[in-house]
Enzyme design. Structure first.
Site, short mmCIF file in Angstrom:
data_model
loop_
_atom_site.label_atom_id
_atom_site.label_comp_id
_atom_site.label_asym_id
_atom_site.label_seq_id
_atom_site.Cartn_x
_atom_site.Cartn_y
_atom_site.Cartn_z
N HIS A 243 46.26 137.68 84.51
CA HIS A 243 47.17 137.65 83.00
C HIS A 243 45.86 137.85 82.00
CE1 HIS A 243 48.49 133.47 82.72
NE2 HIS A 243 47.20 133.45 82.95
N GLU A 244 46.20 138.39 80.89
CA GLU A 244 45.07 138.53 79.87
C GLU A 244 44.12 139.59 80.22
OE1 GLU A 244 46.63 138.20 77.28
OE2 GLU A 244 48.26 136.67 77.89
N GLY A 245 44.20 140.40 81.33
CA GLY A 245 43.21 141.34 81.49
C GLY A 245 42.63 140.88 83.11
#
Length: 616
Positions: free
Chosen positions: A466-468
């Site tokens: 998550h978040e890239g």
């Protein structure tokens, strides 16, 4: 050594964070006030988070058809966190905040993440509100952001879609003006949103009065078609419940419906949702010419910033969240390290090997006395405390960006641009290995639920996604960050590393490490040039992940060398000896790994990019 002792050393002996109170914004603070904040966080984490970490893992959120049900312990932990004032701790006094440095706020968060990362401590709510304080109107700040800082509302970020995942250019959620006078609403231009969003953390719950979703959507052009790519993306505030200009609930539910809960490997205490916007489950009164004309389809959303600039605005929250995920990764790694250290000190097994081999008549020794257990413990300590140090350094750059001189602020901005992909991804990947080592030290017991280390590993595994994802961050680093502004950010980072090398070269106990880091730095510089020698992005980025792995290792080696400089030469105190041992371990065991990674980068090796699909 405890988390608090590690934070104290890194903040005060290494970063000298107590000197931040020399700046006007933080003038009313001192080390005593910072320590008081840590005392509060440590107490809440100990009393409200740690005892319930296993509970929230086993009693997952469930939906009864009307509401999401969470354990009572989650509600009490949230209430204690909100009551502490930490949601708005970095905000101005006039906003009800404490004007704390971000460095202190980030450090404070480690207590909660180490105690129970999946209970959460408002990372998304703070990021949501911080974005609105920068890009929102005064009315949006009053109606939404300030109520988030108070804990009355909570916030999310709604980016991904079931068909698009991380490919934001393929966002299909639509936003259309709500009536002829859609710009007349006090909270901003009012739109109707229709679409679906996936993987929305904290997307539905009853921990707060309202949930404020920040949603990426596209506004159709005059021909009714969506603009392709990221240029057409705009950002909208979509509250779960509609509010007036002061943020008071109107009593009307917005058309945001929970479509389902995602059941995860880890982070089970946090709800993760699929949300439908504008499906008609909660139809909202339509606006036409300033009047009301019945019920309309679509969730009400208020435009943030200008049309087409949604991704630029959202990156304010995304970059903040990436630092937060890196901090969560380091904290989870430390939780596993502390658990395995305690186990190793108390578990008797095996006997020492003497010149004639093992003597079965001798008593067993604790496993911490075995060299291989020490290797695994030292690796964990080097990975996790090194990651924590880097993230605190990045947090201090945020303070420098906001309160430093114009020149210092610009340098901080550039350094953050280059370091953010590493600060998110390196801890997420390497601290996962640390959690694996924690299981290994426990042996078979570590693979059971009798000990917490298996949960730490499961919670940790999400941080690489998550978040890239790791691959996205790697492409950002090699494809954008090292090239931006003609490589000025990379050059500035190299200067900082060179300065540490020069200082360390003057110390007899660190000179060897300085020399190794200097050689590694030159390898990174040469590989960066070679990767882009042909000017073909496909060739350069084919090995972006090995590049980031090597770059991250060099950055952590630099961080440990800089930390070691804060330890007096010849120090005998156990904690200081441990820090020097970590610096030595990283230079001798980890830094040599970069050669293989950079080899494929420098040669622009096509093996992975060119293997035919059929070959799999």
């Amino acid at each position: 050594m405890s988390l608090r002792q590690t934070l104290d050393f890194l903040l005060y002996d290494w970063l000298h964070a107590d000197r931040l109170n020399e700046r006007t914004r933080f003038a009313e603070h001192s080390r005593e006030t910072f320590d008081a904040v840590f005392d509060t966080c440590e107490r809440i984490a100990r009393e409200r988070y740690a005892p319930f970490n296993r509970l929230v893992d086993t009693e997952e959120p469930r939906f009864d058809g009307e509401r999401v049900i969470l354990p009572r312990a989650t509600h009490e932990a949230h209430e204690a966190y909100v009551a502490s004032g930490l949601l708005g701790a970095a905000q101005d006094y006039e906003e009800g905040g404490m004007q704390l440095p971000f460095t202190v706020e980030a450090a404070a968060g480690t207590f909660f993440a180490t105690a129970s990362v999946s209970i959460g401590s408002g990372m998304l709510t703070k990021g949501n509100a911080n974005l609105l304080m920068v890009h929102g109107t005064e009315a949006q700040k009053a109606a939404f952001a300030r109520h988030e800082f108070s804990g009355r509302f909570s916030g999310t970020m709604a980016l991904s879609e079931p068909q698009a995942g991380s490919s934001l250019s393929d966002v299909a959620t639509r936003a259309t003006p709500d009536g002829a006078d859609f710009e007349s609403d006090a909270l901003g231009p009012r739109y109707r949103l229709r679409g679906n969003k996936m993987w929305i953390s904290a997307g539905e719950h009853e921990l707060s009065e309202n949930i404020i979703h920040l949603v990426l959507a596209k506004i159709p052009g005059p021909d009714g078609k969506l603009v392709p790519g990221t240029r057409g993306i705009s950002l909208f505030i979509v509250p779960k419940k509609l509010v007036d200009a002061e943020g008071q609930l109107t009593g009307e539910r917005n058309d945001v419906a929970l479509a389902g809960l995602n059941h995860k490997l880890g982070w089970r205490g946090t709800t993760n949702t699929l949300l439908n916007f504008g499906e008609g489950k909660y139809p909202v009164r339509a606006q036409q010419g300033g009047g009301l004309d019945g019920r309309g389809a679509g969730a009400i959303g208020y435009l943030v910033g200008r049309p087409g600039e949604g991704l630029r605005c959202m990156f304010h929250m995304m970059n903040e969240a990436r630092i937060g995920i890196g901090m969560a990764a380091a904290s989870l790694g430390l939780a596993g390290y502390y658990a395995s250290l305690d186990y190793a000190k108390n578990r008797p097994q095996g006997r020492p090997v003497g010149p004639a081999g093992k003597d079965a008549a001798r008593p067993q020794v604790r496993i911490i006395e075995h060299a291989d257990i020490k290797r695994m413990l030292l690796a964990q300590k080097a990975y996790c405390e090194g990651a924590l140090a880097l993230l605190l350094y990045c947090a201090q750059l945020v303070d420098e960006q906001h309160t430093g001189t114009p020149e210092a602020a610009d340098e901080a901005r550039l350094l953050l641009e280059v370091l953010t992909p590493i600060a998110k991804s390196w801890p997420s990947e390497v601290c996962l290995e640390s959690n694996s080592l924690a299981i290994q030290i426990h042996g078979g017991y570590g693979y059971t639920r009798d000990f917490p280390v298996e949960q730490y590993w499961r919670d940790q595994r999400l941080n690489m996604i998550h978040e890239g994802t790791h691959g996205i961050q790697a492409a950002d680093l090699l494809g954008r960050k090292v090239l931006m502004e003609d490589g000025r950010g990379l050059a500035l980072l190299m200067q900082r590393i060179d300065a540490t090398i020069a200082r360390a070269a003057q110390r007899e106990d660190l000179a060897e490490h300085a020399q190794a880091l200097a050689a590694a730095l030159q390898q990174v510089v040469a590989a960066t040039r070679s990767a882009w020698a042909s000017g073909d992005a496909r060739e350069a980025l084919a090995n972006a992940v090995p590049y980031m792995q090597a770059f991250g290792h060099v950055v952590i080696a630099w961080t440990w060398l800089d930390v070691a400089l804060a330890v007096p030469q010849g120090a005998k105190e156990p904690a200081q000896v441990g820090r020097l041992a970590c610096a030595r371990y990283f230079q001798r065991y980890e830094l040599p790994k970069i050669g293989a990674w950079l080899g494929v980068v420098a040669s622009r090796d096509p093996t992975c990019a060119e293997v035919p699909e059929e070959s799999f």
